[in-house]
Design a protein around this motif. Structure first.
Motif, PDB file in Angstrom:
ATOM      1  N   HIS A 493      22.948   8.355  32.079  1.00 37.39           N
ATOM      2  CA  HIS A 493      21.794   8.072  31.026  1.00 37.39           C
ATOM      3  C   HIS A 493      20.365   7.305  31.538  1.00 37.39           C
ATOM      4  CE1 HIS A 493      24.794   9.693  28.038  1.00 37.39           C
ATOM      5  NE2 HIS A 493      25.376   8.407  28.405  1.00 37.39           N
ATOM      6  N   GLY A 496      17.312   9.465  32.714  1.00 35.08           N
ATOM      7  CA  GLY A 496      16.462  10.126  31.561  1.00 35.08           C
ATOM      8  C   GLY A 496      15.942   8.891  30.698  1.00 35.08           C
ATOM      9  N   ARG A 499      12.693   7.981  32.839  1.00 37.76           N
ATOM     10  CA  ARG A 499      11.474   9.109  32.516  1.00 37.76           C
ATOM     11  C   ARG A 499      10.811   9.207  31.375  1.00 37.76           C
ATOM     12  NH1 ARG A 499      15.844  12.180  34.615  1.00 37.76           N
ATOM     13  NH2 ARG A 499      15.763  12.618  37.008  1.00 37.76           N
ATOM     14  N   ALA A 500      11.588   8.606  30.370  1.00 35.36           N
ATOM     15  CA  ALA A 500      11.102   8.678  28.889  1.00 35.36           C
ATOM     16  C   ALA A 500      10.053   7.493  28.818  1.00 35.36           C
ATOM     17  CB  ALA A 500      12.302   8.319  27.937  1.00 35.36           C
TER      18      ALA A 500
END
Length: 651
Positions: A493, A496, A499-500
């Protein structure tokens, strides 16, 4: 010519509409009762039922068996063959409210004004027919007909939109003012009896859990259901996870910072075992966040209590700048009365009072807002001895990690090829399939208990560059496995998560004061640029086999068949290093009935794990500077300029 318009009448409050709907439903049920005793109907969702004095239906609620919400009718509690598990309508109401949304709970619990949105709930005649029918087959049913049907009380939910019926079990609420038994009175002297530690034969010398998670008769349906689940509305599984078989759940818990989403999870190699681990972690957090016993606490100042109490300053305080700039915090004031719970000193073999805020980490008052504590040192087990051992291991693990990080230690890497268990190799291979190389370090400083720090390094340097974790155990390879297992839960995880929020994390890398929450610490090290701050881990001084590194420890640990011996060994190692060892029994009534015990362990002076860069007690504590000298690793204490003043990456 103009005509004055009549003023628009104010919209009725939600409470007024719910009260009217309850009266209508109660009348409709009375008309269909065929002479039976009247059914008590009360509303749910119109007032705060968690705090005394806010619920206008408090006197009727315990006996109520029909509870009207805006979208359903809850019928019960009914049934239940175990006298120790009896529950009432107030228990149901309190469990139900804790599962509502953030906006709903804040409206009821903080006094925000609400008004009704339309005419609701709609109660046509067929709904009253359905309620009467369900009530007749549950609450009003002859107890002899349902003997032995359910051990726990049940609640049946009738959906007002679909008339769908679902039944779930209910566990009694330990804070229910109607039916919960009061706990020991700690308001006078604060001295609650502490059971002496006793011999606990182990299944084998290398076993440290006396029972497997599967052996507990965990009432899964009562722990997680959308009506009255103790730990949340549901569990969820991540079937896409490439490294573990995660099961998790969450629930809002109110603390000094408002409602916090408390997540609990299990990360094993099967969903079944992960679910058991998740429930055990959820129960541990349920006990640790708030005191779950009725009865007052002792409220007094440290100046008055003196040596009967733990000095909170021994557990570390924040930098004066933090107290100056953070509106949620105030410096500790020894003359100010604060609430206390009773602990027990294993070193001195006597009761000792502990600030409630240091034990129950989501509870607190304005009077004791000198620190934000977390679950560090809280543990659950089949007995006090087991819970204490794992609580102390967690304290030792986090202390060692912070010493290694802030102390900029030169740690020795463990040669993972020297580990003998297939599960260790499998975890390394799983990480490799995700593009990560994993490293594990011997993170001991001045305490002998094995502590392993794990690091996963993304080979291509992309988002999610570094992931850290740690583990502590009496068995060295178990410590390695624990660190690796934690890493495997994060690496799927982490890319991600980076990137968020790239701009936010880049800003944190420029200004560490922006690192404010627990998730920020691990996510920050998902940035490639942060690898420069972890140079000592990326370039270890040596790589040595596991057996060679821990040969001295293996001679020290007894290999005893008694868990008490392991607790004593751990205690003596800490006492020998100059620390007290304190235990607070947090066990809730639900846990007692399941054969579980939960404790908070405290070792004042060990480095505590904190989250948020401005809230790092470890940086101000003597141990950070003296531990390496005490361990014989250097001749002098660390100077301030030698510290790694970068937010720790502990997840």
């Amino acid at each position: 010519m103009t005509t004055d318009l009549a003023p628009t009448p104010p919209a009725p409050t939600g409470a007024a509409l719910m009260d009217a709907a309850c009266r209508n439903l109660q009348q409709a049920l009375a008309e269909r009762s065929d002479g039976a005793a009247p059914t008590v109907v009360v509303p749910l969702g119109a007032a705060d039922v968690l705090r005394p004095g806010r619920d206008p239906h408090a006197d009727r609620r315990p006996a109520a068996t029909v509870h009207l919400t805006w979208d359903a009718v809850l019928i019960g509690p009914w049934g239940g063959s175990d006298p120790a598990e009896r529950a009432c309508g107030q228990c149901l109401a309190m469990r139900w409210q804790r599962l509502r949304t953030r906006s709903e709970r804040d409206a009821w619990e903080t006094g925000t004004a609400t008004r009704a949105a339309g005419e609701w709930p709609a109660l046509p005649g067929y709904v009253a027919d359905a309620v009467r029918s369900v009530h007749a087959h549950t609450v009003a049913r002859d107890p002899a007909e349902r003997a032995g049907e359910h051990r726990l009380p049940q609640v049946t939910r009738l959906d007002l939109a679909t008339l769908q019926v679902a039944t779930v079990p209910l566990l009694a609420e330990p804070l229910c003012p109607h039916c919960a038994a009061p706990g020991p009175d700690a308001s006078a002297a604060g001295e609650v009896p502490f059971a002496p530690l006793t011999s606990r034969p182990k299944p084998s010398p290398d076993a440290y859990r006396l029972r497997s998670p599967r052996s507990y008769a965990l009432p899964a349906a009562a722990l997680a259901n959308p009506v009255c689940g103790v730990l949340g509305a549901a569990t969820w599984t991540d079937i896409t996870s490439p490294t573990t078989a995660p099961v998790a759940g969450s629930v809002f818990m109110r603390g000094y910072a408002g409602l916090t989403d408390v997540t609990w999870s299990g990360q094993s190699n099967s969903f079944e075992s992960s679910r058991d681990l998740a429930f055990l972690e959820g129960l541990e957090r349920y006990a640790g966040t708030h005191r779950r016993r009725l009865g007052p606490l002792l409220t007094e100042s440290y100046d008055v209590l003196g040596d009967r109490a733990l000095d909170p300053r021994d557990c570390g305080l924040y930098d004066p700048r933090t107290y100056r700039d953070d509106p949620m915090l105030s410096p500790f004031a020894p003359e100010r009365p604060i609430p206390w719970v009773t602990g027990y000193s294993l070193r001195d073999e006597r009761p000792i009072l502990v600030p409630a805020r240091l034990s129950h980490y989501s509870a607190g008052l304005a009077a004791d807002n000198f620190v934000f504590e977390c679950s560090n040192g809280c543990a659950i087990g089949s007995c006090l001895e087991e819970a204490i051992l794992f609580g102390l291991l967690e304290l030792i693990e986090r202390d060692a990690f912070l010493l290694g990080w802030y102390g900029n230690a030169a740690l020795t890497e463990i040669d993972l090829d020297s580990c003998t268990r297939g599960v260790t190799r499998a975890m390394v291979d799983r990480a490799a399939l995700q593009g990560y190389d994993v490293h594990v370090f011997d993170n001991r400083v001045d305490l002998p208990v094995p502590v392993a720090t794990g690091l996963a390094v993304r080979r291509d340097g992309g988002p999610g560059t570094l992931a850290f974790a740690a583990g502590a155990a009496f068995d060295p390879e178990t410590a390695v496995e624990s660190a690796l297992s934690e890493i495997l839960t994060y690496i799927p995880h982490l890319p991600g998560q980076v990137r968020a929020r790239p701009a936010e994390l880049e800003a944190m890398a420029e200004d560490f004061d922006l690192v404010r929450r627990l998730p920020d610490h691990a996510a920050l090290f998902g940035l490639q640029r942060m690898a420069a701050h972890a140079d000592s881990y990326l370039r270890p001084t040596a790589v040595r086999p596991l057996a060679e590194l821990y040969s001295g420890w293996e001679r020290t640990r007894s290999g005893s068949g008694d868990l008490l011996d392991d607790v004593v060994l751990c205690r003596d190692a800490l006492v020998g290093a100059g620390f007290d060892v304190i235990v607070v029994d947090q066990t809730t009534p639900e846990q007692e009935r399941l054969g579980l015990r939960t404790v908070c362990t405290l070792v004042p002076g060990l480095l505590p794990i904190d989250f948020g860069w401005t809230r790092q007690r470890a940086l101000n504590m003597p141990r950070l500077r003296s531990a390496f000298r005490r361990a014989g690793l250097r001749d002098t204490d660390l100077a301030d300029g030698e510290l790694r003043r970068v937010p720790h990456p502990f997840p």
